[in-house]
Scaffold this motif. Sequence first.
Motif, mmCIF file in Angstrom:
data_model
loop_
_atom_site.group_PDB
_atom_site.id
_atom_site.type_symbol
_atom_site.label_atom_id
_atom_site.label_comp_id
_atom_site.label_asym_id
_atom_site.label_seq_id
_atom_site.Cartn_x
_atom_site.Cartn_y
_atom_site.Cartn_z
ATOM 1 N N ALA A 58 0.838 -1.206 0.000
ATOM 2 C CA ALA A 58 0.000 0.000 0.000
ATOM 3 C C ALA A 58 0.869 1.251 0.000
ATOM 4 N N ALA A 59 1.925 1.249 0.789
ATOM 5 C CA ALA A 59 2.828 2.403 0.859
ATOM 6 C C ALA A 59 3.579 2.611 -0.454
ATOM 7 N N SER A 60 3.714 1.558 -1.250
ATOM 8 C CA SER A 60 4.439 1.630 -2.522
ATOM 9 C C SER A 60 3.528 1.867 -3.716
ATOM 10 N N GLY A 61 2.230 2.053 -3.476
ATOM 11 C CA GLY A 61 1.297 2.312 -4.567
ATOM 12 C C GLY A 61 0.904 1.085 -5.360
ATOM 13 N N VAL A 62 1.097 -0.083 -4.791
ATOM 14 C CA VAL A 62 0.754 -1.336 -5.461
ATOM 15 C C VAL A 62 -0.767 -1.461 -5.525
ATOM 16 N N VAL A 63 -1.288 -1.818 -6.690
ATOM 17 C CA VAL A 63 -2.731 -1.905 -6.873
ATOM 18 C C VAL A 63 -3.293 -3.251 -6.414
ATOM 19 N N ARG A 64 -2.491 -4.311 -6.504
ATOM 20 C CA ARG A 64 -2.953 -5.617 -6.027
ATOM 21 C C ARG A 64 -1.761 -6.552 -5.850
ATOM 22 N N ILE A 65 -1.993 -7.553 -5.013
ATOM 23 C CA ILE A 65 -1.022 -8.620 -4.800
ATOM 24 C C ILE A 65 -1.697 -9.916 -5.223
ATOM 25 N N ARG A 66 -0.989 -10.679 -6.031
ATOM 26 C CA ARG A 66 -1.500 -11.963 -6.503
ATOM 27 C C ARG A 66 -0.697 -13.082 -5.842
ATOM 28 N N VAL A 67 -1.399 -14.118 -5.417
ATOM 29 C CA VAL A 67 -0.751 -15.295 -4.836
ATOM 30 C C VAL A 67 -1.449 -16.535 -5.372
ATOM 31 N N SER A 68 -0.679 -17.567 -5.649
ATOM 32 C CA SER A 68 -1.231 -18.858 -6.068
ATOM 33 C C SER A 68 -1.017 -19.850 -4.939
ATOM 34 N N ILE A 69 -2.077 -20.557 -4.606
ATOM 35 C CA ILE A 69 -2.030 -21.522 -3.511
ATOM 36 C C ILE A 69 -2.524 -22.865 -4.046
ATOM 37 N N SER A 70 -1.848 -23.917 -3.648
ATOM 38 C CA SER A 70 -2.291 -25.248 -4.040
ATOM 39 C C SER A 70 -3.742 -25.464 -3.608
ATOM 40 N N GLN A 71 -4.512 -26.057 -4.484
ATOM 41 C CA GLN A 71 -5.917 -26.316 -4.149
ATOM 42 C C GLN A 71 -6.056 -27.287 -2.982
ATOM 43 N N TYR A 72 -4.964 -27.967 -2.640
ATOM 44 C CA TYR A 72 -4.990 -28.943 -1.544
ATOM 45 C C TYR A 72 -4.447 -28.363 -0.240
ATOM 46 N N ASN A 73 -3.895 -27.153 -0.274
ATOM 47 C CA ASN A 73 -3.295 -26.548 0.909
ATOM 48 C C ASN A 73 -4.330 -25.681 1.624
ATOM 49 N N GLU A 74 -5.174 -26.343 2.400
ATOM 50 C CA GLU A 74 -6.263 -25.644 3.082
ATOM 51 C C GLU A 74 -5.752 -24.701 4.169
ATOM 52 N N VAL A 75 -4.635 -25.043 4.800
ATOM 53 C CA VAL A 75 -4.066 -24.166 5.827
ATOM 54 C C VAL A 75 -3.682 -22.824 5.198
#
Length: 147
Positions: free
Chosen positions: A106-123
């Motif tokens: 937010a402080a750097s003006g980033v519009v969004r953060i994207r993350v990919s998570i394994s569909q099996y990693n419920e934690v």
Amino acid sequence: MRIFQATLEHLEALTPLFVAYREFHGAMPATALSKEFLQQRIEKQESVIFVAVQDEQLLGFCQVYPSFSSLSLRPVWILNDIFVKEEHRGKQIAEKLIRYTLEQAAASGVVRIRVSISQYNEVAQRLFESTGFAEDPVFRNYIQTMA
């Protein structure tokens, strides 16, 4: 516990955590190559690595790769790696790393953060959802693995 952006002075302490992260995900340790990889990312400013430190010991890290959105004409971050030492899990360190990353974005003006998570990693899914991330209802991710 303090969280801050890693620099080259943290490379020696960061490398074993990065190697452990790679091993956790099934990759070979490749310690020398891992150290070189991290060093290049830091030197070339191709990634931002936040570390959680307590009593001069690194407990975990979060690595993001800056990119850009052509549609919003603003920077985006790809949260690619997050890892906490096994003996320090369950202490909300990963959550604190994520929240710190969000603050810095937010402080750097980033519009969004994207993350990919394994569909099996419920934690991991619950962790990211608890910090405000939501599954993308519009875009589907595809990959092409190069040899």
